[in-house]
Design a protein around this motif. Structure first.
Motif, PDB file in Angstrom:
ATOM      1  N   SER A 130      49.546  44.151  56.338  1.00 47.21           N
ATOM      2  CA  SER A 130      48.871  44.770  57.397  1.00 47.21           C
ATOM      3  C   SER A 130      47.550  44.055  58.104  1.00 47.21           C
ATOM      4  N   GLU A 131      47.566  44.323  59.323  1.00 47.35           N
ATOM      5  CA  GLU A 131      46.076  43.453  59.959  1.00 47.35           C
ATOM      6  C   GLU A 131      44.980  44.154  59.286  1.00 47.35           C
ATOM      7  N   SER A 132      45.023  45.381  58.701  1.00 49.34           N
ATOM      8  CA  SER A 132      44.036  46.124  58.041  1.00 49.34           C
ATOM      9  C   SER A 132      43.669  45.470  56.632  1.00 49.34           C
ATOM     10  N   ALA A 133      44.403  44.854  56.339  1.00 52.77           N
ATOM     11  CA  ALA A 133      44.342  44.368  54.785  1.00 52.77           C
ATOM     12  C   ALA A 133      43.388  43.339  54.442  1.00 52.77           C
ATOM     13  N   SER A 134      42.940  43.437  53.470  1.00 53.31           N
ATOM     14  CA  SER A 134      41.704  42.237  53.116  1.00 53.31           C
ATOM     15  C   SER A 134      42.141  41.604  51.804  1.00 53.31           C
ATOM     16  N   LEU A 135      42.013  40.568  51.565  1.00 55.55           N
ATOM     17  CA  LEU A 135      42.051  39.706  50.227  1.00 55.55           C
ATOM     18  C   LEU A 135      41.039  39.071  49.574  1.00 55.55           C
ATOM     19  N   GLY A 136      40.921  38.988  48.538  1.00 54.42           N
ATOM     20  CA  GLY A 136      39.759  37.967  47.959  1.00 54.42           C
ATOM     21  C   GLY A 136      39.564  37.966  46.394  1.00 54.42           C
ATOM     22  N   GLN A 137      38.782  37.639  45.540  1.00 55.01           N
ATOM     23  CA  GLN A 137      38.563  37.481  44.240  1.00 55.01           C
ATOM     24  C   GLN A 137      37.198  38.468  44.167  1.00 55.01           C
ATOM     25  N   VAL A 138      36.963  38.867  42.969  1.00 56.74           N
ATOM     26  CA  VAL A 138      35.548  39.469  42.558  1.00 56.74           C
ATOM     27  C   VAL A 138      35.283  39.138  41.042  1.00 56.74           C
ATOM     28  N   GLY A 139      36.153  38.484  40.317  1.00 59.12           N
ATOM     29  CA  GLY A 139      35.852  38.263  38.908  1.00 59.12           C
ATOM     30  C   GLY A 139      34.638  37.761  38.424  1.00 59.12           C
ATOM     31  N   PRO A 140      34.001  36.659  38.989  1.00 59.71           N
ATOM     32  CA  PRO A 140      32.818  36.500  38.564  1.00 59.71           C
ATOM     33  C   PRO A 140      31.557  37.342  38.967  1.00 59.71           C
TER      34      PRO A 140
ATOM     35  N   ILE B 193      37.243  30.546  47.122  1.00 61.15           N
ATOM     36  CA  ILE B 193      37.689  32.136  46.779  1.00 61.15           C
ATOM     37  C   ILE B 193      37.087  32.592  45.764  1.00 61.15           C
ATOM     38  N   TRP B 194      37.251  31.707  44.520  1.00 62.28           N
ATOM     39  CA  TRP B 194      36.714  32.219  43.215  1.00 62.28           C
ATOM     40  C   TRP B 194      35.151  32.040  43.119  1.00 62.28           C
TER      41      TRP B 194
ATOM     42  N   LEU C  55      37.437  36.740  24.133  1.00 56.90           N
ATOM     43  CA  LEU C  55      36.052  36.352  23.625  1.00 56.90           C
ATOM     44  C   LEU C  55      35.040  36.508  24.601  1.00 56.90           C
ATOM     45  N   TYR C  56      35.123  36.226  26.167  1.00 58.80           N
ATOM     46  CA  TYR C  56      34.211  36.401  26.964  1.00 58.80           C
ATOM     47  C   TYR C  56      33.944  37.729  27.247  1.00 58.80           C
ATOM     48  N   TYR C  57      34.917  38.511  27.036  1.00 62.18           N
ATOM     49  CA  TYR C  57      34.713  39.998  27.161  1.00 62.18           C
ATOM     50  C   TYR C  57      33.623  40.675  26.206  1.00 62.18           C
ATOM     51  N   GLN C  58      33.560  40.063  25.217  1.00 62.59           N
ATOM     52  CA  GLN C  58      32.592  40.566  24.065  1.00 62.59           C
ATOM     53  C   GLN C  58      31.341  40.245  24.106  1.00 62.59           C
ATOM     54  N   THR C  59      30.995  39.356  25.185  1.00 58.03           N
ATOM     55  CA  THR C  59      29.743  38.864  25.339  1.00 58.03           C
ATOM     56  C   THR C  59      28.788  39.880  26.061  1.00 58.03           C
ATOM     57  N   ASP C  60      27.514  39.736  25.948  1.00 54.37           N
ATOM     58  CA  ASP C  60      26.647  40.420  27.005  1.00 54.37           C
ATOM     59  C   ASP C  60      26.714  40.111  28.352  1.00 54.37           C
ATOM     60  N   GLU C  61      26.949  38.872  28.578  1.00 54.92           N
ATOM     61  CA  GLU C  61      27.154  38.396  29.893  1.00 54.92           C
ATOM     62  C   GLU C  61      28.073  39.124  30.724  1.00 54.92           C
ATOM     63  N   SER C  62      29.405  39.072  30.185  1.00 55.31           N
ATOM     64  CA  SER C  62      30.429  39.828  30.584  1.00 55.31           C
ATOM     65  C   SER C  62      29.930  41.541  30.961  1.00 55.31           C
ATOM     66  N   GLN C  63      29.630  41.866  29.704  1.00 56.26           N
ATOM     67  CA  GLN C  63      29.342  43.501  29.833  1.00 56.26           C
ATOM     68  C   GLN C  63      28.317  43.810  30.908  1.00 56.26           C
ATOM     69  N   GLU C  64      27.434  42.811  31.378  1.00 63.68           N
ATOM     70  CA  GLU C  64      26.422  42.853  32.376  1.00 63.68           C
ATOM     71  C   GLU C  64      27.421  43.228  33.652  1.00 63.68           C
ATOM     72  N   GLY C  65      28.405  42.442  33.775  1.00 64.02           N
ATOM     73  CA  GLY C  65      29.054  42.792  35.046  1.00 64.02           C
ATOM     74  C   GLY C  65      29.825  44.165  35.085  1.00 64.02           C
ATOM     75  N   VAL C  66      30.197  44.550  33.838  1.00 63.04           N
ATOM     76  CA  VAL C  66      30.914  45.877  34.010  1.00 63.04           C
ATOM     77  C   VAL C  66      29.911  47.050  33.979  1.00 63.04           C
ATOM     78  N   ASN C  67      28.775  46.914  33.158  1.00 56.79           N
ATOM     79  CA  ASN C  67      27.838  47.886  33.391  1.00 56.79           C
ATOM     80  C   ASN C  67      27.192  47.923  34.782  1.00 56.79           C
ATOM     81  N   ALA C  68      26.967  46.662  35.495  1.00 56.90           N
ATOM     82  CA  ALA C  68      26.491  46.860  36.832  1.00 56.90           C
ATOM     83  C   ALA C  68      27.215  47.353  37.927  1.00 56.90           C
ATOM     84  N   PHE C  69      28.614  47.163  37.610  1.00 55.54           N
ATOM     85  CA  PHE C  69      29.669  47.640  38.391  1.00 55.54           C
ATOM     86  C   PHE C  69      29.708  49.233  38.148  1.00 55.54           C
ATOM     87  N   LYS C  70      29.658  49.867  37.034  1.00 52.54           N
ATOM     88  CA  LYS C  70      29.443  51.270  36.852  1.00 52.54           C
ATOM     89  C   LYS C  70      28.285  51.842  37.243  1.00 52.54           C
ATOM     90  N   GLU C  71      26.981  51.183  37.238  1.00 55.17           N
ATOM     91  CA  GLU C  71      25.922  51.542  37.741  1.00 55.17           C
ATOM     92  C   GLU C  71      25.704  51.455  39.188  1.00 55.17           C
TER      93      GLU C  71
END
Length: 261
Positions: free
Chosen positions: A124-134, A160-161, A233-249
Motif C-alpha cells: 500500500s502507498e501508506s506502508a513503510s519498511l525498514g529495520q530496527v534491530g540495532p 538499512i541495518w 548469547l548476545y541476548y544474555q548481555t547487558d548491552e542487548s538488555q539495554e535495548g529491550v529496557n529502553a524500548f519498554k521504558e
C-alpha cells in the motif's frame, strides 16, 4: 490446530495467512510463530492451494517483528532465541507455492525480513519498511541481512541495518524490496489479480522455478543457523538488555556504557 494469533483461510486456490495481533502492530510471539509455521506447512501440502498471501490484521501494520513486551532474555518459546524464527522464515522459503506479502502498513524489524523472504510483495502507498534491530539490541543474522543484500544491493542493505531508517513503499519499490505499490483502497484488488495470474500457471513449473531460485541463495540458511546461535548469547548481555529496557521504558538506549561487558 486451532489458531489464536493468526487467521487462516483457504478459498479459490488462495491460502491467506493473517497475523492477527493488531494491538501490538502484529508483532509475533512464540505462539504466533508456531501457528504461522503450521498454516504455511498446511498450505504447502494442500494440492488445492496454488498461492499463499501473507498479511497483517488492520490497516496500520503488516508486522513489526518480535514482540518486545514478551522478550526479556528470551521469548518463552522454543528455538535458539526462544522463538522458532528460523523455522518461520524457512517455512516461507520451503513452501512450493509462491508466497505474496500483502504489505498493508508498517513492515519493520522481523516484519521487513518476512517481506524479504516472500517471493513477491505488493504494498500500500501508506506502508513503510525498514529495520530496527540495532536500535533495540537485536539483529537478524540470516535471511534478513544476507538475502536482503542480494535483493537491494550490498550498500543499501548495510544502510538499512546500520542506520535503521524507515523507507516509504515507493522507496522500497525503487530498491527492489517490493514489486508494486498501489493506493490502499486498491491493495486487495491488486493482490487478487496477481494471485489469479499465478493460478493460471503450471504449479509444478512454479515449484521448480522457486526451488531453483532458492538453491542459489540457500547457503544463507547455514549462515543464519550460526548467527542465531551467536544471537542467543548476545541476548544474555547487558548491552542487548539495554535495548529491550529502553524500548519498554520509552527512552533512548545507551548501548555504549554496556559495550564489551
Amino acid at each position: 490446530m486451532s489458531f489464536t494469533d493468526i487467521l487462516y483461510e483457504k478459498r479459490d486456490g488462495i491460502a491467506r495467512i493473517t497475523l492477527n495481533r493488531p494491538d501490538v502492530y502484529n508483532a509475533f510471539r512464540a505462539q504466533t510463530c508456531e501457528e504461522f509455521i503450521a498454516a504455511m506447512k498446511d498450505a504447502d501440502h494442500d494440492s488445492t492451494v496454488g498461492v499463499v498471501v501473507l498479511t497483517g490484521a488492520g490497516e496500520k501494520a503488516f508486522c513489526t517483528g518480535g514482540d518486545q513486551s514478551s522478550h526479556s532474555g528470551g521469548y518463552g518459546g522454543r528455538g535458539v532465541i526462544g522463538l522458532p524464527v528460523e523455522e518461520m522464515q524457512s517455512a516461507v522459503r520451503d513452501c512450493r507455492k509462491p508466497v505474496i506479502a500483502r504489505v498493508n502498513g508498517f513492515a519493520v524489524g522481523g516484519g521487513n525480513v518476512l517481506v524479504t523472504v516472500c517471493d513477491l510483495a505488493i504494498a500500500s502507498e501508506s506502508a513503510s519498511l525498514g529495520q530496527v534491530g540495532p536500535k533495540v539490541g537485536s539483529v537478524d543474522p540470516g535471511w534478513g541481512t544476507a538475502l536482503l543484500a542480494r535483493i537491494v544491493g550490498e550498500k543499501k542493505a548495510r544502510e538499512i541495518w546500520y542506520l535503521c531508517r524507515r523507507y516509504s513503499a515507493q522507496e522500497a519499490e525503487q530498491m527492489g524490496l517490493v514489486n508494486k505499490v498501489v493506493p490502499a483502497e486498491q491493495l486487495d484488488a491488486e493482490v487478487e489479480l496477481w494471485c489469479k495470474e499465478i493460478l493460471e500457471k503450471s504449479p509444478t513449473a512454479l515449484a521448480i522455478a522457486k526451488r531453483s531460485f532458492n538453491q542459489d541463495s540457500d547457503s544463507i540458511r547455514g549462515i543464519g543457523n550460526l548467527g542465531f546461535e551467536a544471537l542467543a548469547l548476545y541476548y544474555q548481555t547487558d548491552e542487548s538488555q539495554e535495548g529491550v529496557n529502553a524500548f519498554k521504558e520509552k527512552r533512548k538506549p545507551d548501548f555504549r556504557k554496556h559495550a564489551g561487558k
